[in-house]
Enzyme design. Structure first.
Site, PDB file in Angstrom:
ATOM      1  N   GLY A  53       0.816  -1.208   0.000  1.00  0.00           N
ATOM      2  CA  GLY A  53       0.000   0.000   0.000  1.00  0.00           C
ATOM      3  C   GLY A  53       0.852   1.261   0.000  1.00  0.00           C
ATOM      4  N   ASN A 112      -7.644   4.111   9.254  1.00  0.00           N
ATOM      5  CA  ASN A 112      -7.142   2.879   9.862  1.00  0.00           C
ATOM      6  C   ASN A 112      -7.290   2.857  11.380  1.00  0.00           C
ATOM      7  OD1 ASN A 112      -5.187   4.919   8.973  1.00  0.00           O
ATOM      8  ND2 ASN A 112      -3.725   3.841  10.270  1.00  0.00           N
ATOM      9  N   GLN A 172      -7.701   0.213   3.932  1.00  0.00           N
ATOM     10  CA  GLN A 172      -8.520  -0.338   5.015  1.00  0.00           C
ATOM     11  C   GLN A 172      -9.948  -0.645   4.583  1.00  0.00           C
ATOM     12  OE1 GLN A 172      -7.562  -1.475   7.822  1.00  0.00           O
ATOM     13  NE2 GLN A 172      -5.500  -0.619   7.952  1.00  0.00           N
ATOM     14  N   GLY A 206      -2.427  -6.235  -0.153  1.00  0.00           N
ATOM     15  CA  GLY A 206      -2.812  -7.639   0.014  1.00  0.00           C
ATOM     16  C   GLY A 206      -2.925  -8.094   1.455  1.00  0.00           C
ATOM     17  N   HIS A 207      -1.962  -7.668   2.300  1.00  0.00           N
ATOM     18  CA  HIS A 207      -1.911  -8.275   3.633  1.00  0.00           C
ATOM     19  C   HIS A 207      -3.037  -7.832   4.562  1.00  0.00           C
ATOM     20  CE1 HIS A 207       0.051  -5.091   6.257  1.00  0.00           C
ATOM     21  NE2 HIS A 207       0.316  -4.580   5.067  1.00  0.00           N
ATOM     22  N   THR A 257      10.595  -7.289 -11.497  1.00  0.00           N
ATOM     23  CA  THR A 257      10.053  -8.630 -11.754  1.00  0.00           C
ATOM     24  C   THR A 257       8.869  -8.886 -10.831  1.00  0.00           C
ATOM     25  OG1 THR A 257      12.232  -9.374 -12.409  1.00  0.00           O
ATOM     26  CG2 THR A 257      10.664 -11.084 -11.796  1.00  0.00           C
ATOM     27  N   CYS A 292       5.667   4.446  19.489  1.00  0.00           N
ATOM     28  CA  CYS A 292       6.819   4.667  20.359  1.00  0.00           C
ATOM     29  C   CYS A 292       8.003   5.073  19.498  1.00  0.00           C
ATOM     30  CB  CYS A 292       7.129   3.404  21.132  1.00  0.00           C
ATOM     31  SG  CYS A 292       8.342   3.691  22.402  1.00  0.00           S
TER      32      CYS A 292
HETATM   33  C1  LIG Z   1      -4.777   3.371   5.510  1.00  0.00           C
HETATM   34  C2  LIG Z   1      -3.476   2.710   5.199  1.00  0.00           C
HETATM   35  N1  LIG Z   1      -2.763   3.107   4.140  1.00  0.00           N
HETATM   36  C3  LIG Z   1      -1.584   2.559   3.803  1.00  0.00           C
HETATM   37  C4  LIG Z   1      -1.050   1.544   4.552  1.00  0.00           C
HETATM   38  C5  LIG Z   1       0.264   0.960   4.162  1.00  0.00           C
HETATM   39  O1  LIG Z   1       0.067  -0.314   3.582  1.00  0.00           O
HETATM   40  P1  LIG Z   1       1.300  -1.340   3.500  1.00  0.00           P
HETATM   41  O2  LIG Z   1       1.495  -1.886   4.872  1.00  0.00           O
HETATM   42  O3  LIG Z   1       0.836  -2.386   2.532  1.00  0.00           O
HETATM   43  O4  LIG Z   1       2.455  -0.583   2.999  1.00  0.00           O
HETATM   44  C6  LIG Z   1      -1.740   1.105   5.697  1.00  0.00           C
HETATM   45  C7  LIG Z   1      -1.163   0.077   6.567  1.00  0.00           C
HETATM   46  O5  LIG Z   1      -1.472  -0.014   7.738  1.00  0.00           O
HETATM   47  C8  LIG Z   1      -2.987   1.699   6.019  1.00  0.00           C
HETATM   48  O6  LIG Z   1      -3.690   1.324   7.090  1.00  0.00           O
END
Ligand SMILES: Cc1ncc(COP(=O)(O)O)c(C=O)c1O
Length: 406
Positions: free
Chosen positions: A71, A151, A179, A200-201, A237, A327
């Site tokens: 992301g 998020n 999100q 993806g994650h 790649t 932190c």
């Molecule tokens: C709103 C939002 N944008 C971007 C990201 C970044 O995504 P990535 O962990 O795949 O880089 C996050 C990850 O927590 C997110 O919550």
């Protein structure tokens, strides 16, 4: 010990169907999709299938999907790629104070390189005023970047209305939907977005893969230089197993989304109502109307307690949640989202986020509701900020003295 995972906005477990689909691409189907020989041809079809699966979830054409590594890369690509491509038209970008650092720090970088950025404020519930957005647009504005869902609080932004405003003013619109994907319906046509990012994650695919929706005809400067992959739009790649996994995760999200939204919403609402009705001095962070938040997210502040301490006590009971504080270099900074909402500093430090997935159960919510009140009480007893109620003194009729209640 029980293990209850309620940090699905941080990351999710890879879904069994996703892992199953990925495995052959680590072994027998190992080729480089850019190769013309049999080994390359075996995998290039799998990449195109995944592209189609992503496109179906977003309601766009597969030609508009570019695979990226995460992301953060997608957000950097969307914002820097637009800034460079449209520099001749203007130098002004509009975003919000509550974006993810992948957007905020990209904008701060551009500010050091000649761009001007307006960071729109949010109100105490974390919501934007669309009149502020419209008023901020000038003839120099080239990009509006507003996240689909926050998020930390789960707040959903009025993306369709923002898309309308952007269209009306002929300004490009990017949304970080990392999100929102898999949690609420996302349709790039209805929302009139030009650029959208997913990861993806967060949806049951592995870490290290994401996608950028790039509306047909949207001019961008390349972000990754090198090979000519992704129709010359992103060098490198392909992460073939990751992309295959992302495709399957998007397909599962499309097929199961309605059922999953209703399920996680029920669990979230039960936890929310349970906490608010049994624990005193708790503040809900985010919009009070649960329809205006992601169905899986609950963010609450437990007054007088450090969120971090609460997480440690939760951890001892097997509960994984997260706090809004980061932190950094030994000092606990309250979250920028809480600050932007004007949340009092003590409450900002005491915020905790619970984020569900369809793997969570009602029994887990019951367990948390049983374990949480005594933990909160114990931590409050230890907190110098917490004024314990003095027990009412007992007046003794016999000796006419006042005794302390035991
Ligand atoms: C709103 C939002 N944008 C971007 C990201 C970044 O995504 P990535 O962990 O795949 O880089 C996050 C990850 O927590 C997110 O919550």
């Amino acid at each position: 010990m029980k293990q209850i995972y309620l940090d699905n906005n941080a990351t999710t477990t890879v879904k069994p169907e996703v892992l199953e689909a990925m495995l052959p691409y680590f072994r027998e189907q190992f080729g480089n999709p850019s190769s013309v020989h049999w080994a390359g041809r075996m995998v290039s079809g799998a990449i195109e299938k995944a592209r189609e699966q992503v496109a179906q979830l977003l309601n766009c054409s597969s030609a508009e999907v570019v695979f990226v590594s995460c992301g953060s890369e997608g957000d950097n690509f969307a914002i820097k790629g637009t800034a460079e491509a449209l520099r001749h038209k203007g130098n002004h970008i509009i975003t919000t104070t509550v974006e993810h650092p992948a957007v905020l720090e990209t904008c701060e970088y551009l500010e050091k390189n000649g761009f001007e950025v307006t960071y729109l404020p949010v109100d105490k519930d974390g919501m934007l005023d669309l009149a502020d957005l419209e008023a901020a647009i000038s003839d120099q504005t080239i990009l509006i970047s507003v996240m689909w869902a926050n998020n930390e609080t789960g707040n959903l932004f009025p993306i369709n209305e923002i898309g309308e405003i952007a269209r009306r003013h002929k300004v490009r619109f990017h949304t970080d939907a990392v999100q929102a994907i898999g949690k609420v319906p996302v349709d790039v046509q209805a929302a009139k977005v030009d650029l959208l990012v997913l990861s993806g994650h967060k949806i049951g695919a592995p870490k290290g893969v994401g996608a950028l929706y790039l509306r047909r005809g949207t001019r961008m400067t390349r972000f990754m230089h090198g090979g000519h992959q992704e129709r010359n739009r992103r060098a490198g790649t392909h992460n073939v197993p990751g992309i295959v996994g992302l495709g399957v995760a998007c397909e599962l999200a499309r097929l199961n989304q309605e059922k999953d939204y209703a399920y996680v919403r029920r669990l979230r609402d039960k936890l929310e109502q349970g906490i608010l009705s049994t624990v005193p001095d708790v503040k809900l962070n985010g919009h009070p109307n649960p329809d205006l938040r992601l169905p899986n997210t609950l963010n609450v502040s437990f007054n007088f307690i450090e969120g971090e301490s609460l997480l440690l006590f939760f951890d001892m009971k097997g509960i994984a949640a997260s706090s809004g504080s980061a932190c950094t270099s030994g000092s606990l900074e309250p979250s920028h989202v809480m600050k932007a909402m004007g949340v009092d500093i003590v409450l900002a430090h005491s915020s905790v986020r619970f984020s569900f997935s369809a793997d969570n159960t009602e029994e887990e919510v019951d367990y948390i509701l049983a374990e949480l009140p005594p933990i909160v009480q114990r931590l409050r007893e230890m907190s110098p900020l917490y004024q314990r109620e003095e027990p009412t003194p007992l007046h003794c009729d016999e000796c006419r003295m006042v005794h302390k209640a035991s």
